[in-house]
Structure formats: structure tokens, C-alpha cells
Design a protein around this motif. Structure first.
Motif, PDB file in Angstrom:
ATOM      1  N   PRO A 150       0.801  -1.229   0.000  1.00 12.62           N
ATOM      2  CA  PRO A 150       0.000   0.000   0.000  1.00 12.62           C
ATOM      3  C   PRO A 150       0.829   1.274   0.000  1.00 12.62           C
ATOM      4  N   SER A 151       1.912   1.307   0.773  1.00 13.45           N
ATOM      5  CA  SER A 151       2.719   2.526   0.821  1.00 13.45           C
ATOM      6  C   SER A 151       3.413   2.781  -0.513  1.00 13.45           C
ATOM      7  N   PHE A 152       3.791   1.716  -1.202  1.00 16.49           N
ATOM      8  CA  PHE A 152       4.413   1.845  -2.519  1.00 16.49           C
ATOM      9  C   PHE A 152       3.381   2.256  -3.558  1.00 16.49           C
ATOM     10  N   ASN A 153       2.219   1.596  -3.541  1.00 20.63           N
ATOM     11  CA  ASN A 153       1.155   1.886  -4.502  1.00 20.63           C
ATOM     12  C   ASN A 153       0.664   3.318  -4.378  1.00 20.63           C
ATOM     13  N   GLN A 154       0.456   3.749  -3.154  1.00 23.12           N
ATOM     14  CA  GLN A 154      -0.120   5.074  -2.921  1.00 23.12           C
ATOM     15  C   GLN A 154       0.935   6.170  -2.805  1.00 23.12           C
ATOM     16  N   GLY A 155       2.194   5.776  -2.856  1.00 22.44           N
ATOM     17  CA  GLY A 155       3.282   6.733  -2.707  1.00 22.44           C
ATOM     18  C   GLY A 155       4.113   6.869  -3.966  1.00 22.44           C
ATOM     19  N   GLN A 156       5.308   6.238  -3.975  1.00 24.64           N
ATOM     20  CA  GLN A 156       6.252   6.441  -5.063  1.00 24.64           C
ATOM     21  C   GLN A 156       5.766   5.904  -6.405  1.00 24.64           C
ATOM     22  N   PRO A 230      11.310   4.030  -7.451  1.00 28.06           N
ATOM     23  CA  PRO A 230      11.699   3.231  -8.616  1.00 28.06           C
ATOM     24  C   PRO A 230      12.952   3.780  -9.288  1.00 28.06           C
ATOM     25  N   ASP A 231      13.814   2.869  -9.739  1.00 23.26           N
ATOM     26  CA  ASP A 231      15.035   3.245 -10.435  1.00 23.26           C
ATOM     27  C   ASP A 231      14.726   3.489 -11.913  1.00 23.26           C
TER      28      ASP A 231
END
Length: 254
Positions: A150-156, A230-231
């Protein structure tokens, strides 16, 4: 009766919905009866293409065209793909409650798989990059989603989707280049509800073709399915990295 080769679900991307791939050529299609090619269809109109893994119950990738920022809104309900569990079902995605098929969910994720799982339904083809409101609605199918932190989906990751859309709007659309995007995942070692694989990585790549179908601008991104940035890398480098985890994708020719 389900047949992986019959998979709208179609037998050949290029002839059925090749307009969603750069130069009409799809990324590498993995072999095996568990993989289905889907022209994602809502109300008899297709909007993008998804290569789907019926064993892991997640997409391998979704491919689509970007036509500029459209300010589409999000819906809250998710569709499923009836033909994955019944070859004779409608080619249109439908809400789960409206599908009466024996063995529903044998070859795809259902909404209950995500409930209390700790993971979001992470779009591959996202709302923010959709070319119309109808297309945005059509992105809400579980065959276009994979379990995402969730933190990845809704963040970076959300920020990346927006940044890519803005870059393409500023650099490709004004030059009359046609942007093509492919977004995918790499399966991980964890499953939710002992059914749906949790990807270890999410990746995305784009290229903008000129009137001669030559790629003028391209880039790729990949990152762990967790709260990180993400790189960015070249499409060629992204393909090399994907090859190390057995997912060799020919996204576009730089």
C-alpha cells in the motif's frame, strides 16, 4: 471447460488488439497453457491488452497507448474476466456479482482474495494514463491488478505514474509522437490466501514513436514491491534486468 490456448480472451494479440503495442509487436509472450492474452473489453470496446498468468492469478504485463492527460475519475468497483473461467462466457469484463459460472476464480483473482490481505489492488494500466473515462473504468479489472504494498502503490509508484504521464504530455504529444507504455510485474515467493502471487517487482517502460515508427524517446523503471523510489534506466537495461529473472521483454527498439 477452460483452455489456456483459447483465450475479450484471444489467441493472438497482434491480430486482435495490436494497436496497443509499439509497431504492433507485443513483448515476449511466455509459453505455457497458464498464460492468456486478453484484449481488455468493456461494453464491447477494447481499451488495452493484458498478458495474464492464470496460475499466479496476476498479469504479466498490460500494454496501452497514452494520448494525453484526460483528468479521468476513479471508480470503486472492480471487474473480472469471465472468459478465463468459461470459454463460452461474454468477452466483456463484468462485475463479479453478475457472473454465474461454476468454478469462478479457478483461473483468476477475485475480490475476496484482496480483502484483509494487507495489499492493494495495484493497477498495471493506471487511471491517470487512461485515454478516456471509459478506458479509466476499464482499468478496474482484477486481470489488470496485482498485490502491491500500500505505501508503494499510494506513494512512489503513484508519483511515478503521474510523472510519466506529464513527461509524455510535454515531450512526446507536442511533437506528434505516439507514446506506448508496457507495465508489468515479476512474480515473488509469497501468495495471498494461498491463491494470488505477490510480485517481487513492478516495472514499466515507454517509447514514443514518430511518424516513421522510429522510437524517439524512451525510458524504463523497476523497483521492489515495497516503499522505495523506482530506479530509472534505459529500456535496453530494463530488458537485461528482466532477463535475469526469466522475463525477457522486447518493449521497444531504442
Amino acid at each position: 471447460m477452460f483452455s489456456g490456448s483459447s483465450a475479450e480472451v484471444v489467441q493472438n494479440f497482434e491480430s486482435a488488439c495490436g494497436q496497443y503495442f509499439a509497431n504492433g509487436k507485443s513483448p515476449t509472450k511466455l509459453s505455457g497453457p497458464q498464460y492468456s492474452q486478453i484484449c481488455q473489453t468493456l461494453n464491447n470496446v477494447d481499451y488495452y491488452a493484458t498478458f495474464y498468468d492464470t496460475d499466479n492469478k496476476i498479469p504479466v504485463y498490460s500494454s496501452y497507448k497514452f494520448e494525453g492527460l484526460k483528468d479521468c475519475t476513479r471508480q470503486n468497483k472492480w471487474y473480472i474476466e469471465p472468459q478465463l473461467d468459461d470459454n463460452n462466457a461474454s468477452p466483456n469484463m463484468k462485475f463479479e456479482k453478475d457472473v454465474k459460472i461454476q468454478g469462478l476464480g479457478n483461473h483468476q483473482a477475485l475480490n475476496g482474495d484482496y480483502e484483509n490481505s494487507g495489499f492493494d489492488r495495484g493497477h498495471l494500466a493506471p487511471v491517470y494514463q487512461a485515454n478516456s473515462q471509459s478506458c479509466a473504468d476499464a482499468t478496474f479489472t482484477l486481470t489488470n491488478a496485482a498485490p502491491q504494498d500500500p505505501s508503494f502503490n499510494q506513494g512512489q509508484w503513484k508519483k511515478l505514474e503521474g510523472d510519466i504521464a506529464k513527461d509524455l504530455s510535454n515531450k512526446c504529444i507536442p511533437n506528434k509522437y505516439t507514446p506506448y507504455i508496457v507495465t508489468g510485474v515479476v512474480p515473488g515467493t509469497q501468495n495471498i490466501k494461498n491463491r494470488v502471487n505477490v510480485p517481487s517487482y513492478f516495472w514499466t517502460a515507454y517509447c514514443c514513436l514518430d511518424n516513421n515508427n522510429k522510437c524517439k524517446i524512451s525510458s524504463g523503471f523497476i523497483e521492489d514491491n515495497k516503499k522505495v523510489t523506482p530506479d530509472e534506466k534505459s529500456v535496453n537495461d530494463l530488458e537485461k534486468e528482466l532477463a535475469t529473472v526469466t522475463y525477457l521483454m522486447f518493449v521497444c527498439n531504442e
